[in-house]
Enzyme design. Structure first.
Site, short mmCIF file in Angstrom:
data_model
loop_
_atom_site.label_atom_id
_atom_site.label_comp_id
_atom_site.label_asym_id
_atom_site.label_seq_id
_atom_site.Cartn_x
_atom_site.Cartn_y
_atom_site.Cartn_z
N ASP A 169 -2.17 -1.37 -5.69
CA ASP A 169 -2.64 -0.28 -4.85
C ASP A 169 -3.28 0.78 -5.74
O ASP A 169 -2.63 1.29 -6.66
CB ASP A 169 -1.46 0.32 -4.08
CG ASP A 169 -1.86 1.50 -3.20
OD1 ASP A 169 -3.07 1.68 -2.96
OD2 ASP A 169 -0.96 2.24 -2.77
N LEU A 178 0.83 -1.20 0.00
CA LEU A 178 0.00 0.00 0.00
C LEU A 178 0.87 1.25 0.00
O LEU A 178 2.03 1.23 0.40
CB LEU A 178 -0.92 0.00 1.21
CG LEU A 178 -1.93 -1.15 1.27
CD1 LEU A 178 -2.73 -1.09 2.56
CD2 LEU A 178 -2.84 -1.13 0.07
N CYS A 179 0.27 2.34 -0.43
CA CYS A 179 0.92 3.64 -0.52
C CYS A 179 1.61 3.97 0.81
O CYS A 179 0.99 3.76 1.87
CB CYS A 179 -0.15 4.70 -0.83
SG CYS A 179 0.47 6.38 -0.95
N PRO A 180 2.80 4.41 0.79
CA PRO A 180 3.68 4.80 -0.32
C PRO A 180 4.67 3.71 -0.72
O PRO A 180 5.62 3.98 -1.45
CB PRO A 180 4.43 6.00 0.26
CG PRO A 180 4.66 5.60 1.69
CD PRO A 180 3.38 4.86 2.08
#
Length: 81
Positions: free
Chosen positions: A40, A13-15
């Protein structure tokens, strides 16, 4: 001969997809082709933005289908700058 690198960021997931991309392309020569696999949804914005800010050439994203709704995996292609 040009360098080619594939980065698997599926499930991150981000980042984290962009952080993995940034780390793995360090030391690659300019013009190397890189593909990133990521699911993502934020990567659709984050990877092109990273390329623009860091001076890399963003080629595009390919929807690979499948995956949970809203989390379809994509293959992002770029060249190092």
């Amino acid at each position: 001969m040009s360098e080619t690198l594939e980065i698997d960021a599926l499930g991150l997931l981000c980042p984290l997809p962009v952080l993995r991309l940034r780390k793995r392309i360090q030391g690659l020569p300019a013009g190397a082709t890189v593909t990133v696999l990521a699911d993502d949804p934020a990567a659709l914005i984050d990877i092109p933005h990273f390329c623009h800010e860091a001076g890399h050439g963003y080629i595009g994203a390919e929807d690979l289908g499948g995956g949970a709704e809203g989390k379809a995996p994509h293959r992002y292609t770029l060249t190092t700058g």
